[in-house]
Motif scaffolding. Structure first.
Motif, short mmCIF file in Angstrom:
data_model
loop_
_atom_site.label_atom_id
_atom_site.label_comp_id
_atom_site.label_asym_id
_atom_site.label_seq_id
_atom_site.Cartn_x
_atom_site.Cartn_y
_atom_site.Cartn_z
N PRO A 152 0.85 -1.29 0.09
CA PRO A 152 -0.02 0.08 -0.02
C PRO A 152 0.88 1.25 -0.04
O PRO A 152 1.74 1.60 0.97
N LEU A 153 0.57 1.99 -0.99
CA LEU A 153 1.58 3.32 -1.28
C LEU A 153 1.49 4.34 -0.11
O LEU A 153 2.33 5.05 0.13
N GLU A 154 0.10 4.37 0.07
CA GLU A 154 0.05 5.64 1.34
C GLU A 154 0.56 5.15 2.51
O GLU A 154 1.05 6.12 3.34
N ARG A 155 0.60 3.92 3.01
CA ARG A 155 1.19 3.43 4.33
C ARG A 155 2.75 3.77 4.19
O ARG A 155 3.37 4.06 5.12
N ILE A 156 3.37 3.26 2.95
CA ILE A 156 4.80 3.40 2.55
C ILE A 156 5.10 4.66 2.85
O ILE A 156 6.00 5.34 3.52
N ASP A 163 3.62 7.29 4.41
CA ASP A 163 3.54 7.64 5.97
C ASP A 163 4.75 7.26 6.47
O ASP A 163 5.37 7.74 7.39
N ASN A 164 5.46 6.04 6.46
CA ASN A 164 6.54 5.30 6.88
C ASN A 164 7.84 6.10 6.36
O ASN A 164 8.71 6.00 7.10
N GLY A 165 7.83 6.25 5.24
CA GLY A 165 9.12 6.52 4.49
C GLY A 165 9.24 7.57 3.58
O GLY A 165 10.08 7.94 2.85
N GLY A 166 8.10 8.33 3.31
CA GLY A 166 8.14 9.55 2.36
C GLY A 166 7.84 9.14 1.15
O GLY A 166 7.11 8.14 0.84
N ALA A 167 8.03 10.22 0.27
CA ALA A 167 7.30 10.18 -0.95
C ALA A 167 7.84 9.03 -1.84
O ALA A 167 7.39 8.64 -3.03
N PHE A 168 9.12 8.48 -1.65
CA PHE A 168 9.59 7.52 -2.67
C PHE A 168 9.79 6.12 -1.77
O PHE A 168 10.04 6.21 -0.54
N VAL A 219 5.81 -3.62 4.77
CA VAL A 219 4.53 -3.30 5.10
C VAL A 219 3.31 -4.14 4.63
O VAL A 219 3.59 -4.78 3.70
N ASP A 220 2.65 -4.56 5.73
CA ASP A 220 1.44 -5.26 5.48
C ASP A 220 0.42 -4.88 4.18
O ASP A 220 0.47 -3.55 4.22
#
Length: 590
Positions: A93-97, A99-104, A111-112
C-alpha cells in the motif's frame, strides 16, 4: 518450513541475480534478497545455477549476500480493505509506505498489504455442523458503502463446520470458522487468504458472451460493443487518448468494481488518475467512486520486474471479487510497457530474441493474460465476470508492431485510436474503419430485448454510410466535391452528422459525458429518419444546396447537447422538425 532455505549471490545483472551450484529453491518461489530483504522471485533453476528476478532496485547488492526462501509463490493478500486503496505492483500500500518512509519507496520496505489491526463489523453466515466447500461464503463484511465483501472458503478446503464465532468486530487475521476436513484434520479460517498471482482462481463454468458492458460511450456501446467478461484493446500513439478513454470507461461502465493498473505509466499521469478518482462521485450510488475502485500504480521509474508482476496482481484481485459474484472491469494501461519489461528481463537473461527484440513467448504471455477474462459461474454458484480493457502504446503509432499484432489475436474488440482524429479534436479518437467488435452478433439478442429489435439494423446502416463516405472521399480528394451528384453529396452530409453528432462525444459536458442506451438508439433513429427524408427530397430533384440552407443538419448534430439525459421525450420532437423541413422545401419549390 523448519529450516530456512538459503543461497549466496554469485552474480548480479540489473534486476536479475544468480546463485551458483544446486540450491533447494523452488520454481516461482518468492525470496528475500540481501541484508535489506528485497523481494524477488525464482524464474529459472538448473543443477548449477538459480536465477532470480528482483522486484526492487538492486543497486548496492554484492556477491556473497544471502538469499532466503519464503516457501511460497509470489502471492497477494485477499481480504476486506482492498477497495479504496492504492498499491504498487506487488500489493504494497503506497499510502502506508509514504507515511513510513516519505514520497519514494525505500528498498526492502516491509509493510502489510492490508491493515491487520482494523476491526470489521462481521456477520457470520455459516453454522456449526454445516458442510462447506470451496467458495462457500462464511462471513459478510460491509467493506465500503458500495460493496459487501463476502469472505469465502479457500479453493483447497472442504469439510464440516465445527466452531464459529458470534457476529461482531474482528480483524482480517482473527479465526472466524474452524472446519473439520475429510481426513480428520482441522482448518482454521480467518477472513484473509493468500493466492499466487500467476495462477488463475478456479471456477465451475465459463458462460458465452451475451450481456454488453455498457459504458455510456456511443462509439463503444453502439458501434463496437464489449461484452461483460470480454476483452478489448485500445491501441494508439502518444496523445491519442488511450488513458482518457479508459478513464471514461472506469467512471461510467456498469461494472460493480474497477481495478485500474497503471503499468509503466508516467508518474504525472498516475498522479492525475489518483487525484481524479479520489474526487469523483459514483453516478450510481452518490458515494465516492473510490469506494468500488482499486488502483495499482507502477510508474515508469519503478523496477521493471515489478511492472511485469503488476498485471497479474491486478488480475488476481479482480478474480477474487468476481468469485463473490461481482462484475469487475480491469483497465490495464499499458500492456506495451508490460511487454517492454518482459523484453528487458529477457535480454538480461540472454534469451533468444524474436521480432523487435521481444521474447519468443510474448504471444503466450499475452494470451494467458487475456484468457483470464470471462463471465463465470463461480465455485459457490454465483455469476461474476472479469472484463479486461488493455491499452497498447505502439511506438510511433505503428499498429504492425508485435505487441499490437499479438494482442489482436487474443482480444475480440479492437478500438483503434487515430492520430489525425485526435489532432482534429475528435474524441474519442476511435476510428470507425480500423476498429471492430466480434461481440456484436453475440449481443444482438440483448439489444433486441432491452433496447429495440431495430438497434443492430440501425447500427449497421450507419456503418454502411460511414464506409460509403470513405470511398467517396477518395474521389473528392482527386477531383473535388462539387462534381458529385446530389445523392452522393447527401451521403457525405449525413456521414458528417453521424461523425460529429453521434461518434464525437464531450467528456466534460454533463449530458454528453455518459449516454444511456435508450438515448443512443433514439439519436440513431433521428439521424436515419433525416437521411430517409433528405434522400426522398433529393430523389424528387431538390439540390443539396437547398437542403443545407435549411440548417436541419446542424440542428440534428446538436442533439447530444440540446437534449438532457432526463428528458428524452424531446428527441421525439426532432422528427416533427424534420417533417416541417420536408414540407418547407416542397412548398418553396412547388
Amino acid at each position: 518450513m523448519d529450516s530456512v532455505t538459503t543461497g549466496k549471490i554469485y552474480g548480479i545483472n540489473g534486476p536479475v541475480i544468480y546463485l551458483k551450484d544446486k540450491t533447494e529453491f523452488r520454481m516461482s518461489e518468492m525470496v528475500y534478497v540481501g541484508e535489506e530483504k528485497l523481494v524477488g522471485e525464482v524464474i529459472s533453476l538448473d543443477k548449477d545455477l538459480t536465477t532470480i528476478q528482483v522486484y526492487e532496485e538492486t543497486s548496492g547488492l554484492c556477491p556473497g549476500e544471502t538469499v532466503e526462501a519464503t516457501g511460497a509463490a509470489v502471492s497477494v493478500t485477499l481480504a476486506p480493505g482492498i477497495l479504496n486503496n492504492i498499491f504498487d505492483g506487488i500489493e504494497r500500500p503506497l499510502e502506508r509506505i509514504a507515511d513510513n518512509g516519505g514520497a519514494f519507496i525505500t528498498r526492502g520496505v516491509s509493510v502489510d498489504s492490508l491493515d491487520m489491526n482494523r476491526l470489521w463489523d462481521t456477520h457470520i453466515t455459516v453454522a456449526v455442523g454445516e458442510p462447506v466447500h470451496a467458495g462457500t461464503v462464511i462471513a459478510e463484511v460491509q467493506e465500503t458503502q458500495a460493496i459487501l465483501h463476502k469472505c469465502m472458503v479457500p479453493p483447497d478446503v472442504e469439510g464440516i463446520v465445527v466452531s464459529v464465532v458470534p457476529d461482531g468486530d474482528y480483524t482480517i487475521h482473527d479465526i472466524l470458522v474452524v472446519v473439520e476436513m475429510p481426513d480428520g484434520s482441522r482448518k482454521e479460517l480467518p477472513m484473509m487468504q493468500r493466492w499466487p498471482i500467476r495462477v488463475p482462481r478456479p471456477v465451475s463454468h465459463r458462460f458465452p458472451a451475451t450481456v454488453p458492458l455498457v459504458t455510456g460511450q456511443r462509439i463503444l456501446d453502439t458501434m463496437f460493443p464489449i461484452a461483460k467478461g470480454g476483452t478489448a484493446a485500445i491501441p494508439g500513439g502518444f496523445g491519442t487518448g488511450k488513458t482518457m478513454t479508459q478513464h471514461q470507461i472506469a467512471k461510467w461502465a456498469d461494472a460493480d468494481i474497477i481495478i485500474y493498473i497503471g503499468c509503466g505509466e508516467r508518474g504525472n499521469e498516475m498522479t492525475q488518475v489518483l487525484e481524479e478518482f479520489s474526487e469523483l462521485v459514483d453516478p450510481k450510488t452518490g458515494n465516492p467512486l473510490m469506494d468500488r475502485t482499486t488502483l495499482i500504480a507502477n510508474t515508469s521509474n519503478m523496477p521493471v520486474a515489478a511492472r511485469e508482476a503488476s498485471i497479474y496482481t491486478g488480475l488476481t484481485l479482480a478474480e477474487y471479487y468476481r468469485d463473490m459474484g461481482y462484475d469487475v472491469a480491469i483497465m490495464a494501461d499499458s500492456t506495451s510497457r508490460w511487454a517492454e519489461a518482459l523484453r528487458e528481463l529477457s535480454g538480461r537473461l540472454e534469451e533468444m530474441p524474436a521480432e523487435e527484440g521481444f521474447p519468443a513467448y510474448l504471444a503466450s504471455r499475452l494470451s494467458a493474460f487475456y484468457e483470464r477474462a470471462g463471465m463465470m459461474q463461480t465455485l459457490n454458484g454465483e455469476t461474476g465476470s472479469v472484463s479486461i480493457i488493455g491499452a497498447v502504446s505502439p511506438q510511433g503509432g505503428d499498429f504492425s508492431e508485435p505487441v499490437t499484432q499479438n494482442t489482436k489475436r487474443f482480444v475480440r474488440c479492437f478500438w483503434g485510436l487515430d492520430k489525425s482524429l485526435a489532432y482534429s479534436r475528435h474524441f474519442p479518437a476511435i476510428h470507425w474503419l480500423s476498429s471492430y467488435s466480434e461481440y456484436l452478433n453475440d449481443l444482438s439478442g440483448w439489444y433486441a430485448d432491452h433496447v429495440s429489435p431495430k438497434f443492430v439494423d440501425y447500427r449497421n446502416r450507419m456503418m454502411a454510410i460511414l464506409n460509403q463516405e470513405s470511398s467517396l472521399m477518395e474521389i473528392v480528394k482527386l477531383i473535388g466535391g462539387d462534381v458529385l451528384p446530389d445523392d452522393q453529396k447527401l451521403i457525405l452530409e449525413i456521414a458528417k452528422v453521424i461523425r460529429l453528432g453521434f461518434l464525437q462525444q464531450n467528456a466534460f459536458h454533463k449530458d454528453d459525458t455518459c449516454v444511456s442506451m435508450e438515448k443512443q438508439f433514439k439519436m440513431m433513429d433521428v439521424i436515419l429518419y433525416l437521411y430517409k427524408t433528405a434522400r426522398h427530397l433529393v430523389a424528387m430533384g431538390q439540390p443539396m444546396s437547398v437542403l443545407k440552407a435549411e440548417g436541419i443538419f446542424e440542428k440534428v448534430i446538436a442533439i447530444k447537447y440540446d437534449v438532457p439525459n432526463d428528458n428524452l421525450q424531446l428527441l421525439d420532437l426532432y422528427k416533427r422538425d424534420i417533417d416541417d423541413f420536408y414540407n418547407r422545401v416542397i412548398a418553396k419549390n412547388a
